[in-house]
Motif scaffolding. Structure first.
Motif, PDB file in Angstrom:
ATOM      1  N   ILE A 133      13.574  24.254 -30.440  1.00  0.00           N
ATOM      2  CA  ILE A 133      14.370  23.820 -29.281  1.00  0.00           C
ATOM      3  C   ILE A 133      15.168  25.021 -28.767  1.00  0.00           C
ATOM      4  O   ILE A 133      16.059  25.521 -29.439  1.00  0.00           O
ATOM      5  CB  ILE A 133      15.343  22.674 -29.618  1.00  0.00           C
ATOM      6  CG1 ILE A 133      14.596  21.495 -30.229  1.00  0.00           C
ATOM      7  CG2 ILE A 133      16.119  22.249 -28.369  1.00  0.00           C
ATOM      8  CD1 ILE A 133      13.659  20.803 -29.300  1.00  0.00           C
TER       9      ILE A 133
ATOM     10  N   LEU B  65       7.722  16.771 -28.890  1.00  0.00           N
ATOM     11  CA  LEU B  65       9.158  17.041 -29.003  1.00  0.00           C
ATOM     12  C   LEU B  65       9.890  15.904 -29.697  1.00  0.00           C
ATOM     13  O   LEU B  65      10.780  16.135 -30.525  1.00  0.00           O
ATOM     14  CB  LEU B  65       9.744  17.290 -27.611  1.00  0.00           C
ATOM     15  CG  LEU B  65      11.196  17.732 -27.532  1.00  0.00           C
ATOM     16  CD1 LEU B  65      11.428  19.019 -28.326  1.00  0.00           C
ATOM     17  CD2 LEU B  65      11.600  17.946 -26.073  1.00  0.00           C
TER      18      LEU B  65
ATOM     19  N   LYS C  51      14.937  23.558 -23.023  1.00  0.00           N
ATOM     20  CA  LYS C  51      14.718  22.181 -23.466  1.00  0.00           C
ATOM     21  C   LYS C  51      16.043  21.500 -23.814  1.00  0.00           C
ATOM     22  O   LYS C  51      16.230  20.310 -23.533  1.00  0.00           O
ATOM     23  CB  LYS C  51      13.776  22.159 -24.669  1.00  0.00           C
ATOM     24  CG  LYS C  51      12.330  22.452 -24.304  1.00  0.00           C
ATOM     25  CD  LYS C  51      11.417  22.403 -25.520  1.00  0.00           C
ATOM     26  CE  LYS C  51       9.971  22.695 -25.115  1.00  0.00           C
ATOM     27  NZ  LYS C  51       9.062  22.736 -26.287  1.00  0.00           N
TER      28      LYS C  51
ATOM     29  N   LEU D   3      21.507  21.590 -30.964  1.00  0.00           N
ATOM     30  CA  LEU D   3      20.074  21.649 -30.709  1.00  0.00           C
ATOM     31  C   LEU D   3      19.509  23.063 -30.830  1.00  0.00           C
ATOM     32  O   LEU D   3      18.498  23.281 -31.494  1.00  0.00           O
ATOM     33  CB  LEU D   3      19.770  21.088 -29.311  1.00  0.00           C
ATOM     34  CG  LEU D   3      20.012  19.579 -29.126  1.00  0.00           C
ATOM     35  CD1 LEU D   3      19.878  19.198 -27.656  1.00  0.00           C
ATOM     36  CD2 LEU D   3      19.044  18.771 -29.976  1.00  0.00           C
TER      37      LEU D   3
END
Length: 285
Positions: free
Chosen positions: A196, A232, A200, A182
């Motif tokens: 990201i 998101l 998060k 991520l």
């Protein structure tokens, strides 16, 4: 508990010695030997402190030939092959470690991390209760699985078990590949998902557990108490293939399929130190 298997990420300590301004050494011809001398000092110090009976040295010979480059040509594209002198010293480091009784493993297909991961897995299957990962590379923390395992940053003399690592990371050590999938990893040219960051990523993994579970329940992302949660989900959806690829790049291999290289088929003796062969060490030095 029996003594752990000390699995050493050799490149960290070789390059640290090579680039250190405080470690200078030359041979009789005036050729630089700082990497070799520094690594040998490190290894002898570790042996004197710990008197290990089990362990292995993992060398990195897969800089541009590993399987990850087949998956992603940009992977570690910021690295350079060692020059002739450093390549010579790398060979001497491996030879010296072997002469001191350490099993030494390298591969053109798998990185040192994969060798360590596979040796850790095989050590556990052979009844060795704990492994010590000797490195400061955060990626290797994913191999600290049991309560007896620990990671040792030798230079800083910092030892962290699974509980300490998870407290520091904010996630389970087993989720490090998902986390890097991520947020990415600039050191290894792993892109991650744009936008990201650590906060998060931790929140997503704490809620869903894995990247796979997150994508199975992507509709739930917009309901999370995160800033920009509604956008998101769309961002994650647009970069799904990239996130899954980045996780794979960051995942250390522990059971290489159809691999018969020495590191992948070791028995208990393959991770046991033997008596030093001083005559061989004299030839190296």
């Amino acid at each position: 508990m029996s003594s752990p298997a000390f699995l050493i990420d050799a490149s960290i300590y070789i390059f640290q010695a090579y680039f250190s301004p405080y470690n200078e050494a030359c041979d009789a011809e005036g050729e630089d030997m700082s990497a070799f001398v520094g690594f040998l000092q490190f290894l002898l110090t570790l042996q004197r402190r710990e008197r290990p009976s089990r362990g292995a040295i993992a060398m990195d010979n897969a800089l541009f030939s590993g399987f990850r480059h087949d998956l992603c040509p940009d992977y570690k594209s910021n690295r350079e092959l060692p020059d002739e002198n450093l390549a010579r010293q790398l060979g001497l480091c491996a030879a010296a470690a072997s002469a001191l009784g350490w099993p030494v493993f390298a591969s053109e297909r798998f990185e040192a991390d994969d060798i360590i991961g596979t040796l850790a897995q095989r050590s556990r299957s052979l009844g060795i209760e704990a492994v010590c990962i000797v490195s400061r590379d955060k990626d290797l923390a994913q191999l600290v699985e049991s309560d007896g395992d620990f990671m040792w940053d030798f230079t800083a003399n910092r030892r962290r078990d699974r509980v300490a690592l998870e407290r520091e990371l904010g996630i389970s050590t087993t989720l490090i590949p998902d986390y890097l999938g991520l947020v990415g990893d600039a050191v290894d040219c792993i892109a991650g998902v744009p936008g990201i960051g650590p906060v998060k990523a931790r929140a997503l993994l704490q809620h869903f557990g894995t990247i796979e579970a997150m994508y199975e329940n992507l509709d739930q992302v917009s309901l999370l108490p995160l800033r920009g949660a509604k956008s998101l989900a769309a961002k994650l959806s647009a970069h799904e293939a990239q996130a899954r690829l980045c996780k794979r790049l960051a995942t250390i291999v522990k059971e290489p399929a159809d691999c018969v290289e020495p590191f992948a088929v070791v028995d208990e003796y393959g991770v046991s130190l033997s008596s030093p062969q001083l005559s061989e060490l004299e030839l190296v030095c």
